[in-house]
Design an enzyme around this catalytic site. Structure first.
Site, PDB file in Angstrom:
ATOM      1  N   ASN A 209      43.869  40.192  36.962  1.00 15.35           N
ATOM      2  CA  ASN A 209      44.552  39.117  37.682  1.00 15.35           C
ATOM      3  C   ASN A 209      44.085  39.101  39.137  1.00 15.35           C
ATOM      4  OD1 ASN A 209      46.454  40.776  39.394  1.00 15.35           O
ATOM      5  ND2 ASN A 209      46.997  41.500  37.348  1.00 15.35           N
ATOM      6  N   LYS A 288      28.857  45.800  23.777  1.00 13.57           N
ATOM      7  CA  LYS A 288      29.042  44.459  24.336  1.00 13.57           C
ATOM      8  C   LYS A 288      29.110  43.419  23.215  1.00 13.57           C
ATOM      9  CE  LYS A 288      27.001  41.147  27.444  1.00 13.57           C
ATOM     10  NZ  LYS A 288      25.742  40.560  27.820  1.00 13.57           N
ATOM     11  N   PHE A 323      58.622  44.857  42.714  1.00 20.13           N
ATOM     12  CA  PHE A 323      58.227  43.550  43.222  1.00 20.13           C
ATOM     13  C   PHE A 323      58.334  42.562  42.068  1.00 20.13           C
ATOM     14  CE2 PHE A 323      56.161  43.212  47.487  1.00 20.13           C
ATOM     15  CZ  PHE A 323      56.501  44.462  47.945  1.00 20.13           C
TER      16      PHE A 323
END
Ligand code: PMT
Length: 397
Positions: A209, A288, A323
């Protein structure tokens, strides 16, 4: 303006690092301090008083017989309303004279006649610093209550490498701000999280994020300045660790969870500022993922542990501060999180105001009600939050 209203007497002695004292004056003035410079005669051989006068906007004193003081008492008057005297750079000779209580020039006389704290930032060749005489003098100064800032290790003006070089001006500024901050959290151990987490999809891709870590790092710095011993568990960010803070780097929510749980037993206060991913990829690929092998991958998610809720549920756990980052209904959602996680204090912010930028707006929710803080730079809000936490946990305002 972290030194607004502070009055600092800056003593400059005769070492090559005297040129860095000019930058110090500039940094102090920029932070709102009034700076009075006093130099030894030797210091004037390295940098002229005119430089310091131009930067501080005040006449510079070098001589104890200076007739500019109406009562000829420069050695008393210059430090009378000062918040501190800082001597940077402090030579081995200056430290020796102060350790002995000598007062044979303006600066040593000023120091002997002071009624405010004294800080010295030593600067000298490594052999001089390691000399038993200097070691004795440094120990004597500390025993007399003088704060030593540094010295640092590294390359020296003489070409040698070792301990003895002066701290950089920004580091001295940081130490001075910390020194002048009221020690509301003295003796407290604060454990914190900050930044985002990164949940791997394959070795190069992941879910994360936009948390920059700025809010959490500002809180860590403010807690350290308030006298706490701070450990900061940090997700991947590009910020330097705040001075004096022990930083532990982690990547995923599981890493962060483990880093917190192994240290929480030693913490008095836990502050969770990190934007922790609620979910992680169940089976990250070891190789990958290839676009041409089987089309878009189906990504299965599993829930991450809620670190804050787990710490808050410990039987004799620390005082917990959370928070809440919301895009709407801030009070309703923040209060709901506070109740659900059973924490005494939560700081709510809107994502459009809090994520990434330099400023933020916090609303504190605790047992006494709702406390909105005015929009401000994150370091300012961090100090207000620490003051609020100290008021609750120690009763100190
Ligand atoms: O880093 P910046 O760019 O400066 O931005 C700051 C910030 C917006 C990220 C910060 O101010 C902030 O709000 N942090 C919390 C963000 C968040 O994701 O909150 P939340 O509502 O998802 O979580 C509530 C609380 O639980 C938080 O204290 C969080 O750290 C904690 N939590 C959440 C999930 C989880 N698995 N473990 C947790 O500990």
């Amino acid at each position: 303006m972290e030194l607004q209203g502070k009055r600092i007497v800056l003593g400059v002695t005769g070492g090559i690092a005297a040129y860095k004292a000019a930058e110090l004056v500039r940094l102090f003035v920029k932070q709102g301090a009034e700076v009075q410079v006093a130099m030894t005669e030797a210091a004037t051989r390295f940098v002229t008083p005119v430089t310091f006068q131009a930067l501080s906007g005040k006449p510079v004193f070098t001589d104890q017989w200076d007739a500019r003081m109406a009562n000829n008492m420069a050695h008393i008057d210059l430090s009378r309303s000062a918040d501190c005297i800082l001597v940077a750079p402090a030579t081995a000779d200056f430290m020796a004279r102060v350790a002995q209580g000598l007062a044979d020039d303006l600066l040593t006389t000023l120091v002997l006649a002071r009624d405010c704290p004294l800080l010295v930032a030593p600067a000298m060749n490594r052999q001089m610093w390691e000399n038993p005489a200097t070691r004795r003098n440094a120990a004597q100064l500390q025993a007399d209550g003088v704060a030593l800032l540094g010295p640092a290790c590294g390359e020296q003006a003489c070409g040698e490498t070792g301990a003895g070089r002066m701290l950089e001006p920004e580091e001295i500024l940081e130490e001075l701000i910390a020194f002048l901050t009221p020690k509301r959290l003295a003796g407290k151990r604060v454990l914190m999280t900050a930044g985002p987490t990164f949940e791997a999809i394959d070795p190069v891709r992941g879910i994360t994020n936009l948390s920059s870590g700025k809010m959490g790092y500002a809180v860590a710095r403010a807690a350290r300045q308030a006298g706490a011993e701070v450990t900061l568990i940090s997700g991947p960010v590009s910020l330097p660790a705040p001075q004096g803070v022990a930083r532990v780097d982690v990547r995923s929510a599981l890493d962060m969870h483990q880093a917190v749980m192994t240290r929480v037993g030693q913490a008095d206060i836990f502050i969770a500022v990190a934007a922790v991913a609620d979910y992680r990829v169940a089976n990250p690929a070891e190789q990958k993922l290839k676009k041409d092998e089987g089309g878009p991958p189906a990504i299965e998610l599993v829930e991450n542990p809620d670190i804050l809720a787990e710490v808050a549920s410990l039987p004799a756990g620390p005082f917990c501060v959370g928070f809440a980052a919301e895009s709407r209904n801030l009070e309703q959602y923040a209060q709901a999180k506070r109740r659900k996680k059973n924490i005494p204090l939560i700081a709510g912010n809107l994502i459009q105001e809090g994520f990434g930028g330099e400023d933020n707006r916090l609303v504190l929710f605790d047992d006494n009600g709702v406390h909105p803080l005015a929009p401000a730079p994150k370091p300012v809000l961090a100090r207000q939050l620490i003051k609020h936490i100290a008021a609750i946990t120690t009763g100190k305002n």
